[in-house]
Design an enzyme around this catalytic site. Structure first.
Site, PDB file in Angstrom:
ATOM      1  N   HIS A  70       0.839  -1.205   0.000  1.00  0.00           N
ATOM      2  CA  HIS A  70       0.000   0.000   0.000  1.00  0.00           C
ATOM      3  C   HIS A  70       0.874   1.255   0.000  1.00  0.00           C
ATOM      4  O   HIS A  70       0.546   2.252  -0.656  1.00  0.00           O
ATOM      5  CB  HIS A  70      -0.909  -0.028   1.229  1.00  0.00           C
ATOM      6  N   GLU A  73       1.883   2.037  -3.522  1.00  0.00           N
ATOM      7  CA  GLU A  73       0.808   2.637  -4.313  1.00  0.00           C
ATOM      8  C   GLU A  73       0.835   4.150  -4.194  1.00  0.00           C
ATOM      9  O   GLU A  73       0.600   4.876  -5.163  1.00  0.00           O
ATOM     10  CB  GLU A  73      -0.549   2.096  -3.846  1.00  0.00           C
ATOM     11  N   HIS A  74       1.130   4.650  -3.005  1.00  0.00           N
ATOM     12  CA  HIS A  74       1.210   6.092  -2.792  1.00  0.00           C
ATOM     13  C   HIS A  74       2.527   6.668  -3.311  1.00  0.00           C
ATOM     14  O   HIS A  74       2.556   7.710  -3.974  1.00  0.00           O
ATOM     15  CB  HIS A  74       1.076   6.402  -1.297  1.00  0.00           C
ATOM     16  N   GLU A 150      -5.704   7.855   6.090  1.00  0.00           N
ATOM     17  CA  GLU A 150      -6.572   6.999   5.282  1.00  0.00           C
ATOM     18  C   GLU A 150      -7.084   5.822   6.110  1.00  0.00           C
ATOM     19  O   GLU A 150      -8.270   5.463   6.047  1.00  0.00           O
ATOM     20  CB  GLU A 150      -5.813   6.498   4.052  1.00  0.00           C
TER      21      GLU A 150
END
Length: 445
Positions: A70, A73-74, A150
């Site tokens: 994850h 992804e950022h 998030e």
């Protein structure tokens, strides 16, 4: 990969040309190094969607690397050797395009939708991100805070919480039981070096699938992808074969991680509504009975005429939202029944969820329910392929997940082939499995 669409000579080594639906043309090429490129040309469309699919998800994280997928992804949007984060953002904004990414349990996708004339730019930018991310330490620390926010947003939504806790309850310590985005603890703990190692190990030619749909010329796309990956420093000269799909059966150590008995779990949150899921393990993503499961789920909780909706909402007025769902992965899946209701009604609603699953297992569905469910699935499938983004995703998943590309006609045929007896047998099997119950709400001790 198995191609179920009729093959037509491609005219070049390593490529396959197929006839798609609605005059579309689907082609597939395997580049040196193992990169796979798939395209679907949709006549008359002036836009295109392109996605870079990497065969790595949260399932692939090892100790010390949890949360890395994850994180990447950022971070891939935060700059490369050739571009700053602002350069990446401006490239798409300047042409009215859209760019985003999604992390899953078994793959990650970076995608963009642009005008067909801007597709070379989109390919170049996304390939640059995939091959040449800097993972700058300062940017990583900034993004660590963003990801924590998030996760906090997700934790504030009880519907998200109940689904994550349900996966953990059913799959136990199996890697698929972990939340995709990581946890606040893992995100805080993972160091930059671990994220870098995860990136360098998994982002390689043999794990990459580039899929595009819309106003796409396949030969030009192959040339653009090849040039962009080489510009990013990837070696495409070797005869490396693509990474194989995940095994269809879980390994012994992974199977041992899945609880042998159902789990009862209550998560306390000060919210107005209780959320509850009843369910068990389901089917793997490649199980031949997945079409039967789709029909079963549609009849049980897939629409306003479904059993859950009619019994829990329409007849009793106990919930606004109630449905069934299935999630398939390599070797294992989950199946569940969800409802959101007043906290005081959660026991009654939980009993009804159990009862509807048992009733389906005992008596199956009627011919009328079968016809209605098949019609619902056929309409949803056709309507879901009306845009380039959905067709791009179909190509990427066919290559990475299913290992086969079914034509629309063949998919519809497999749905229509499901019988009442097929549904009853599968319902009986699912109902007999260890059943877990997860509740999230403002409950006392």
């Amino acid at each position: 990969m198995t191609w179920h669409l009729p093959l037509v000579p491609a005219g070049e080594p390593g490529a396959e040309l197929t006839a798609g639906q609605d005059g579309a043309t689907i082609r597939r090429s395997v580049l040196p190094g193992g990169v796979r490129v798939l395209s679907e040309h949709m006549p008359g469309l002036r836009s295109a969607t392109v996605g870079a699919w990497v065969g790595v998800g949260s399932r692939d994280e090892t100790d010390g690397h949890h949360g890395s997928t994850h994180f990447l992804e950022h971070l891939l949007f935060k700059g490369t050797r050739r571009r700053t984060a602002m350069d990446i953002a401006e490239a798409f904004d300047a042409v009215g395009g859209e760019a985003n990414a999604a992390t899953g349990k078994e793959h990650t996708c970076y995608y963009a939708r642009v005008l067909d004339s801007d597709l070379p730019m989109a390919v170049d930018v996304i390939a640059d991100m995939v091959t040449s991310a800097r993972l700058d330490a300062t940017e990583l620390e900034t993004e660590r805070g963003v990801i924590l926010e998030e996760l906090a947003m997700t934790d504030d939504d009880p519907a998200d919480v109940v689904h994550e806790e349900f996966a953990a309850a059913v799959l136990g310590t199996h890697p698929l039981g972990r939340p995709i985005g990581g946890t606040p603890e893992t995100i805080k703990a993972v160091p930059r070096d671990a994220v870098w190692e995860h990136y360098r190990w998994h982002y390689r030619p043999e794990t990459l699938v580039v899929a595009a749909a819309g106003g796409v010329d396949h030969d030009a796309l192959v040339e653009q992808v090849t040039g962009a990956l080489r510009a990013g420093g990837w070696d495409l000269s070797g005869a490396v074969v693509p990474r194989e799909r995940r095994p269809e059966v879980v390994a012994d150590d992974e199977a041992a991680a899945i609880p042998a008995e159902g789990v009862e779990l209550t998560v306390r949150r000060q919210v107005e509504q209780a959320n509850v899921i009843v369910g068990s393990t389901g089917l793997s993503v490649t199980d031949e009975r997945r079409f039967t499961l789709s029909v079963l789920s549609a009849a049980l909780g897939g629409g306003m005429s479904s059993r859950l909706f009619q019994e829990i909402r329409e007849r009793r007025g106990l919930a606004y939202s109630t449905y069934s769902f299935a999630s398939g992965h390599g070797g294992v899946g989950t199946f569940g029944l969800y409802a959101g209701c007043a906290p005081a009604k959660v026991d009654v609603v939980t009993e009804l969820l159990h009862a509807e699953l048992d009733r389906l297992a005992d008596g199956g569905i009627t011919d009328a329910e079968l016809e209605r469910s098949v019609g619902q699935l056929q309409g949803g499938l056709v309507l879901g392929l009306e845009d380039s983004g959905s067709r791009m995703s179909r190509l990427g998943k066919a290559e990475l997940v299913f290992g086969e590309l079914l034509s629309l006609a063949e998919s519809l045929e497999r749905i229509r082939a499901v019988t009442v007896e097929d549904v009853r047998e599968l319902a009986a099997e699912l109902a007999a499995r260890p059943r877990s119950v997860v509740r999230v709400g403002p409950f006392g001790d």
